[in-house]
Scaffold this active site. Structure first.
Site, mmCIF file in Angstrom:
data_model
loop_
_atom_site.group_PDB
_atom_site.id
_atom_site.type_symbol
_atom_site.label_atom_id
_atom_site.label_comp_id
_atom_site.label_asym_id
_atom_site.label_seq_id
_atom_site.Cartn_x
_atom_site.Cartn_y
_atom_site.Cartn_z
ATOM 1 N N LYS A 32 -12.575 -8.216 8.344
ATOM 2 C CA LYS A 32 -11.967 -7.871 7.053
ATOM 3 C C LYS A 32 -12.115 -9.038 6.070
ATOM 4 O O LYS A 32 -12.489 -10.149 6.464
ATOM 5 C CB LYS A 32 -10.489 -7.525 7.297
ATOM 6 C CG LYS A 32 -10.306 -6.289 8.188
ATOM 7 C CD LYS A 32 -8.833 -5.984 8.423
ATOM 8 C CE LYS A 32 -8.640 -4.732 9.242
ATOM 9 N NZ LYS A 32 -7.200 -4.404 9.457
ATOM 10 N N GLU A 76 -16.829 6.352 12.393
ATOM 11 C CA GLU A 76 -16.885 5.121 11.607
ATOM 12 C C GLU A 76 -18.308 4.569 11.522
ATOM 13 O O GLU A 76 -18.735 4.099 10.467
ATOM 14 C CB GLU A 76 -15.929 4.088 12.208
ATOM 15 C CG GLU A 76 -14.470 4.480 12.008
ATOM 16 C CD GLU A 76 -13.467 3.718 12.858
ATOM 17 O OE1 GLU A 76 -12.265 4.017 12.767
ATOM 18 O OE2 GLU A 76 -13.874 2.820 13.624
HETATM 19 P P1 DAT Z 1 -5.413 -0.915 13.920
HETATM 20 O O1 DAT Z 1 -6.130 -1.723 12.844
HETATM 21 O O2 DAT Z 1 -4.869 -1.820 15.001
HETATM 22 O O3 DAT Z 1 -6.233 0.215 14.448
HETATM 23 P P2 DAT Z 1 -3.937 1.065 12.395
HETATM 24 O O4 DAT Z 1 -5.163 1.904 12.475
HETATM 25 O O5 DAT Z 1 -2.638 1.678 12.792
HETATM 26 O O6 DAT Z 1 -4.106 -0.280 13.236
HETATM 27 O O7 DAT Z 1 -3.766 0.517 10.915
HETATM 28 C C1 DAT Z 1 -4.881 0.101 10.167
HETATM 29 C C2 DAT Z 1 -4.535 -1.155 9.421
HETATM 30 O O8 DAT Z 1 -3.485 -0.889 8.503
HETATM 31 C C3 DAT Z 1 -4.005 -2.287 10.304
HETATM 32 O O9 DAT Z 1 -5.035 -3.035 10.904
HETATM 33 C C4 DAT Z 1 -3.218 -3.085 9.317
HETATM 34 C C5 DAT Z 1 -2.654 -2.040 8.375
HETATM 35 N N1 DAT Z 1 -1.290 -1.689 8.795
HETATM 36 C C6 DAT Z 1 -0.913 -0.945 9.850
HETATM 37 N N2 DAT Z 1 0.418 -0.845 9.934
HETATM 38 C C7 DAT Z 1 0.895 -1.550 8.882
HETATM 39 C C8 DAT Z 1 2.194 -1.842 8.382
HETATM 40 N N3 DAT Z 1 3.275 -1.380 9.008
HETATM 41 N N4 DAT Z 1 2.305 -2.620 7.273
HETATM 42 C C9 DAT Z 1 1.209 -3.084 6.648
HETATM 43 N N5 DAT Z 1 -0.039 -2.838 7.049
HETATM 44 C C10 DAT Z 1 -0.203 -2.102 8.150
#
Ligand code: DAT
Ligand code: MG
Length: 172
Positions: free
Chosen positions: A30, A147
Protein backbone atom coordinates in the site's frame (compact mmCIF):
# COMPACT_ATOMS: atom_id res chain seq x y z
CA UNK A 1 -30.03 -26.28 -15.04
CA UNK A 2 -27.63 -27.91 -17.52
CA UNK A 3 -25.79 -24.62 -17.89
CA UNK A 4 -25.54 -24.32 -14.09
CA UNK A 5 -24.02 -27.80 -13.77
CA UNK A 6 -21.64 -27.02 -16.60
CA UNK A 7 -20.53 -23.76 -14.92
CA UNK A 8 -20.02 -25.50 -11.57
CA UNK A 9 -17.94 -28.16 -13.31
CA UNK A 10 -15.91 -25.47 -15.08
CA UNK A 11 -15.29 -23.66 -11.78
CA UNK A 12 -14.27 -26.94 -10.11
CA UNK A 13 -11.87 -27.68 -12.96
CA UNK A 14 -10.46 -24.15 -12.81
CA UNK A 15 -9.92 -24.32 -9.04
CA UNK A 16 -8.31 -27.76 -9.40
CA UNK A 17 -5.90 -26.44 -12.03
CA UNK A 18 -5.12 -23.33 -9.98
CA UNK A 19 -4.58 -25.25 -6.74
CA UNK A 20 -1.40 -27.04 -5.76
CA UNK A 21 1.90 -25.51 -6.70
CA UNK A 22 0.15 -23.19 -9.16
CA UNK A 23 -2.02 -21.46 -6.58
CA UNK A 24 -1.79 -17.70 -6.96
CA UNK A 25 -2.39 -14.89 -4.52
CA UNK A 26 -2.66 -11.16 -5.03
CA UNK A 27 -0.39 -9.14 -2.73
CA UNK A 28 -0.20 -5.35 -2.84
CA UNK A 29 2.12 -2.99 -1.00
CA UNK A 30 0.00 0.00 0.00
CA UNK A 31 1.09 3.67 -0.31
CA UNK A 32 2.52 3.76 3.25
CA UNK A 33 4.61 0.65 2.56
CA UNK A 34 5.99 2.29 -0.59
CA UNK A 35 6.62 5.67 1.10
CA UNK A 36 8.38 4.00 4.01
CA UNK A 37 10.77 2.14 1.73
CA UNK A 38 9.51 -1.34 2.58
CA UNK A 39 9.04 -2.69 -0.97
CA UNK A 40 12.36 -4.55 -1.00
CA UNK A 41 11.90 -6.09 2.45
CA UNK A 42 8.39 -7.33 1.63
CA UNK A 43 9.38 -8.78 -1.74
CA UNK A 44 12.34 -10.45 -0.04
CA UNK A 45 10.07 -12.22 2.47
CA UNK A 46 7.96 -13.82 -0.27
CA UNK A 47 11.01 -14.74 -2.32
CA UNK A 48 12.83 -16.27 0.65
CA UNK A 49 9.74 -18.27 1.61
CA UNK A 50 9.95 -19.97 -1.79
CA UNK A 51 7.02 -18.40 -3.59
CA UNK A 52 7.45 -17.47 -7.23
CA UNK A 53 6.86 -13.90 -8.41
CA UNK A 54 4.76 -13.96 -11.59
CA UNK A 55 3.59 -10.33 -11.81
CA UNK A 56 4.58 -6.98 -10.33
CA UNK A 57 4.18 -3.30 -11.20
CA UNK A 58 4.01 0.15 -9.63
CA UNK A 59 0.84 2.12 -10.19
CA UNK A 60 -0.83 5.22 -8.77
CA UNK A 61 -4.31 3.72 -8.71
CA UNK A 62 -7.47 5.56 -9.73
CA UNK A 63 -10.23 5.76 -7.12
CA UNK A 64 -12.52 3.76 -9.44
CA UNK A 65 -10.19 0.78 -9.42
CA UNK A 66 -9.78 0.96 -5.64
CA UNK A 67 -13.54 1.13 -5.14
CA UNK A 68 -13.86 -2.04 -7.22
CA UNK A 69 -11.03 -3.68 -5.30
CA UNK A 70 -12.69 -2.95 -1.94
CA UNK A 71 -16.32 -3.26 -3.20
CA UNK A 72 -17.30 -5.68 -0.41
CA UNK A 73 -16.40 -3.01 2.18
CA UNK A 74 -18.32 -0.16 0.50
CA UNK A 75 -20.91 0.06 3.31
CA UNK A 76 -18.28 0.35 6.08
CA UNK A 77 -17.80 3.73 7.75
CA UNK A 78 -14.06 3.63 7.06
CA UNK A 79 -14.56 3.03 3.29
CA UNK A 80 -14.10 6.67 2.09
CA UNK A 81 -10.95 7.04 4.21
CA UNK A 82 -9.66 3.69 2.93
CA UNK A 83 -10.07 4.73 -0.72
CA UNK A 84 -8.45 8.12 -0.02
CA UNK A 85 -5.48 6.49 1.70
CA UNK A 86 -5.06 3.88 -1.05
CA UNK A 87 -5.08 6.61 -3.72
CA UNK A 88 -2.70 8.89 -1.81
CA UNK A 89 0.41 7.49 -3.52
CA UNK A 90 1.72 4.67 -5.66
CA UNK A 91 1.11 1.03 -4.74
CA UNK A 92 2.95 -2.12 -5.80
CA UNK A 93 0.55 -4.91 -6.83
CA UNK A 94 2.05 -8.37 -7.26
CA UNK A 95 1.07 -11.96 -7.95
CA UNK A 96 2.88 -14.71 -6.05
CA UNK A 97 2.56 -18.40 -6.90
CA UNK A 98 3.07 -21.57 -4.86
CA UNK A 99 1.47 -24.27 -2.73
CA UNK A 100 -1.13 -22.68 -0.40
CA UNK A 101 -0.01 -19.22 -1.54
CA UNK A 102 -3.28 -17.60 -0.42
CA UNK A 103 -3.42 -18.99 3.12
CA UNK A 104 0.30 -18.79 3.76
CA UNK A 105 0.33 -15.27 2.32
CA UNK A 106 -2.29 -14.22 4.88
CA UNK A 107 -0.21 -15.78 7.68
CA UNK A 108 2.83 -13.87 6.47
CA UNK A 109 0.85 -10.61 6.51
CA UNK A 110 -0.55 -11.07 10.02
CA UNK A 111 -3.96 -9.87 11.24
CA UNK A 112 -5.87 -6.95 9.71
CA UNK A 113 -5.11 -4.86 12.80
CA UNK A 114 -1.34 -4.67 13.40
CA UNK A 115 -1.92 -4.64 17.16
CA UNK A 116 -3.17 -8.25 16.89
CA UNK A 117 -0.39 -9.32 14.51
CA UNK A 118 2.37 -11.50 15.90
CA UNK A 119 5.99 -10.33 15.69
CA UNK A 120 7.55 -12.00 12.68
CA UNK A 121 4.58 -11.20 10.46
CA UNK A 122 4.79 -8.24 8.07
CA UNK A 123 2.11 -6.19 9.84
CA UNK A 124 3.44 -7.33 13.22
CA UNK A 125 6.91 -6.06 12.38
CA UNK A 126 6.34 -2.92 10.34
CA UNK A 127 3.17 -1.08 11.32
CA UNK A 128 0.95 0.04 14.19
CA UNK A 129 -2.51 1.19 13.04
CA UNK A 130 -5.23 -0.66 11.11
CA UNK A 131 -5.69 2.31 8.74
CA UNK A 132 -1.97 2.21 7.82
CA UNK A 133 -1.31 -1.51 7.66
CA UNK A 134 1.05 -1.31 4.63
CA UNK A 135 0.00 -4.45 2.72
CA UNK A 136 -2.97 -6.24 1.16
CA UNK A 137 -3.31 -9.99 0.61
CA UNK A 138 -6.17 -12.04 -0.88
CA UNK A 139 -8.33 -13.85 1.68
CA UNK A 140 -9.40 -16.78 -0.57
CA UNK A 141 -8.51 -18.41 -3.88
CA UNK A 142 -11.72 -16.98 -5.32
CA UNK A 143 -10.93 -13.39 -4.32
CA UNK A 144 -7.33 -13.86 -5.49
CA UNK A 145 -8.63 -14.72 -8.96
CA UNK A 146 -10.92 -11.67 -8.97
CA UNK A 147 -8.17 -9.34 -7.73
CA UNK A 148 -5.56 -10.65 -10.18
CA UNK A 149 -8.02 -10.09 -13.05
CA UNK A 150 -8.78 -6.59 -11.79
CA UNK A 151 -5.16 -5.41 -11.40
CA UNK A 152 -3.58 -7.46 -14.20
CA UNK A 153 -6.37 -7.61 -16.80
CA UNK A 154 -4.18 -8.70 -19.72
CA UNK A 155 -3.30 -12.10 -18.29
CA UNK A 156 -1.08 -13.09 -21.23
CA UNK A 157 1.11 -9.98 -21.00
CA UNK A 158 0.81 -8.97 -17.34
CA UNK A 159 1.28 -12.33 -15.65
CA UNK A 160 4.35 -14.34 -16.60
CA UNK A 161 4.42 -18.14 -16.73
CA UNK A 162 7.99 -19.18 -16.06
CA UNK A 163 9.77 -22.22 -14.64
CA UNK A 164 11.91 -21.69 -11.57
CA UNK A 165 15.12 -23.68 -11.21
CA UNK A 166 14.64 -23.59 -7.43
CA UNK A 167 11.33 -25.46 -7.59
CA UNK A 168 12.87 -28.92 -7.30
CA UNK A 169 14.59 -27.79 -4.08
CA UNK A 170 11.44 -26.25 -2.62
CA UNK A 171 8.97 -29.10 -3.31
CA UNK A 172 9.59 -32.84 -2.82
P1 DAT B 1 -7.55 -7.33 5.27
O1 DAT B 1 -6.75 -6.21 4.61
O2 DAT B 1 -6.78 -7.93 6.42
O3 DAT B 1 -8.06 -8.34 4.30
P2 DAT B 1 -10.25 -6.26 5.35
O4 DAT B 1 -10.42 -6.84 3.99
O5 DAT B 1 -11.28 -6.58 6.38
O6 DAT B 1 -8.83 -6.64 5.96
O7 DAT B 1 -10.16 -4.68 5.24
C1 DAT B 1 -9.45 -4.07 4.19
C2 DAT B 1 -8.67 -2.91 4.73
O8 DAT B 1 -9.56 -1.94 5.26
C3 DAT B 1 -7.74 -3.26 5.89
O9 DAT B 1 -6.50 -3.78 5.45
C4 DAT B 1 -7.60 -1.94 6.57
C5 DAT B 1 -8.95 -1.29 6.37
N1 DAT B 1 -9.78 -1.53 7.57
C6 DAT B 1 -10.38 -2.67 7.95
N2 DAT B 1 -11.04 -2.53 9.10
C7 DAT B 1 -10.86 -1.23 9.45
C8 DAT B 1 -11.29 -0.42 10.54
N3 DAT B 1 -12.04 -0.94 11.51
N4 DAT B 1 -10.89 0.88 10.58
C9 DAT B 1 -10.13 1.39 9.60
N5 DAT B 1 -9.70 0.70 8.54
C10 DAT B 1 -10.04 -0.59 8.47
MG1 MG C 1 -9.47 -8.22 2.80
Amino acid sequence: MVLCTFLTLLQFLFEFIMSGKNERTFIMIKPDGVQRGLVGKIVQRFEEKGFKLVAMKMVWAEEDLLKKHYADLSSKPFFPGLVKYMSSGPVVPMVWEGLNAVKTGRFMLGETNPKDSAPGTIRGDYCIEVGRNIIHGSDSVESATKEINLWFPDKKKDVVDWASWAEKWIYE
